[in-house]
Every structure is written in C-alpha cells, then in structure tokens.
Design an enzyme around this catalytic site. Structure first.
Site, PDB file in Angstrom:
ATOM      1  CD  GLU A 116      -7.881  -9.115   6.451  1.00 37.00           C
ATOM      2  OE1 GLU A 116      -6.727  -8.634   6.597  1.00 37.00           O
ATOM      3  OE2 GLU A 116      -8.653  -9.345   7.401  1.00 37.00           O
ATOM      4  CD  GLU A 117      -1.850  -7.831   2.624  1.00 35.58           C
ATOM      5  OE1 GLU A 117      -0.980  -8.215   1.810  1.00 35.58           O
ATOM      6  OE2 GLU A 117      -1.586  -7.501   3.797  1.00 35.58           O
TER       7      GLU A 117
ATOM      8  NE  ARG B 256      -2.497  -1.174   3.435  1.00 33.85           N
ATOM      9  CZ  ARG B 256      -3.193  -1.400   4.519  1.00 33.85           C
ATOM     10  NH1 ARG B 256      -4.498  -1.229   4.504  1.00 33.85           N
ATOM     11  NH2 ARG B 256      -2.625  -1.793   5.623  1.00 33.85           N
TER      12      ARG B 256
ATOM     13  NE  ARG C 153      10.516  12.039   5.407  1.00 34.61           N
ATOM     14  CZ  ARG C 153      10.605  13.254   4.962  1.00 34.61           C
ATOM     15  NH1 ARG C 153      11.312  14.147   5.627  1.00 34.61           N
ATOM     16  NH2 ARG C 153       9.996  13.602   3.858  1.00 34.61           N
TER      17      ARG C 153
ATOM     18  CD  GLU D 145      -2.721  -9.985   6.946  1.00 37.22           C
ATOM     19  OE1 GLU D 145      -2.902  -9.134   6.037  1.00 37.22           O
ATOM     20  OE2 GLU D 145      -2.827  -9.699   8.151  1.00 37.22           O
TER      21      GLU D 145
END
Length: 141
Positions: free
Chosen positions: A57-58, A29, A81, A54
C-alpha cells in the site's frame, strides 16, 4: 509510562547488480520523514502478513515477508499536538520481487533505495538506525 501499542513494519530490501544490499524507505505522509512501510495489526492476519500489505500500500512492493521479526524499535506516533501514542514496531524483512508503477499511496509518499548506512542516517529512531546499520549481517545469518 503508558503501554506501547504494537505496530508492524516491512523492511524491503534487494541486492544490487554488484551484490550490495539496498533498503527501500518511504516518506511519512504527515512529516515527510524517511520511514519503513508500517501500520497497525490487521484483524485475522499475522503481523508479518500485515507488514507485507503495508509495503504494498505505501511503497508498491511485491514480495513475501519473512515469518519472524528481526527486531523492534519504539517511537511516539503523533496524532495531534496534544496526543502521542507510544508504539513498538516489529520489523519483518521483505525481499522485493518487484515494484509497481502504481500503488494505493503513490501520490502521498515518495520511495527511494538506500545503502544500509545511508538508510540508517536517514531515519530518526535510534533502534531502527542501529538495526539498519547492521542489516547486512542480520539478513545474511
């Protein structure tokens, strides 16, 4: 070195009409890199079952993961970061029974079938590249 946190991943695969292995990858994502569907362990669920969830869902994958992991790879999950979380991902093969047209993260990810060698060159993690490069041998044994 900080302790690696455990994650779980499905390795969705199928045999094409000519009998060749194909591997399903999804985009992450955040960066759009090609990855396996993966995530954190789920309370009360085995890692293999969490990997199966997973994948649904993905990537909209329907199927049942193997109970045993076929390998691991390490990577650093970038939270910000300044924050990286070292992770070790346990990989569970998932023969794909079907793909849904609609799934929970459909608008957030792209999914695509790859020949194993093409999948290997599409991912960033060295150990995952090595596993994908020999996945046909691993799955046939």
């Amino acid at each position: 070195m900080p302790k690696r946190r455990r994650q779980t991943a499905a390795l969705p695969y199928r045999l094409s009409s000519d009998g060749a292995f194909e591997v399903l990858l999804v985009t992450s994502r955040d960066t759009g890199r090609w990855v396996l569907p993966k995530g954190w362990p789920m309370p009360g669920k085995k890692l293999s079952k969490a990997a199966e969830i997973e994948a649904y869902e993905e990537a909209g994958v329907i199927g049942t993961t193997a109970k045993k992991s076929i390998g691991t790879y390490d990577y650093d999950k970038v939270e910000s970061r300044k924050r990286r979380i070292p992770c070790r991902v346990h990989i569970f093969p998932l023969p794909v029974d079907s793909l849904l047209d609609k799934w929970p993260e459909r608008g957030q990810r792209t999914r695509e079938w790859f020949a194993p060698k093409d999948a290997a060159t599409s991912v960033d993690e060295k150990d995952l590249r090595l596993l994908l490069g020999r996945i046909e041998t691993v799955l046939r044994n």
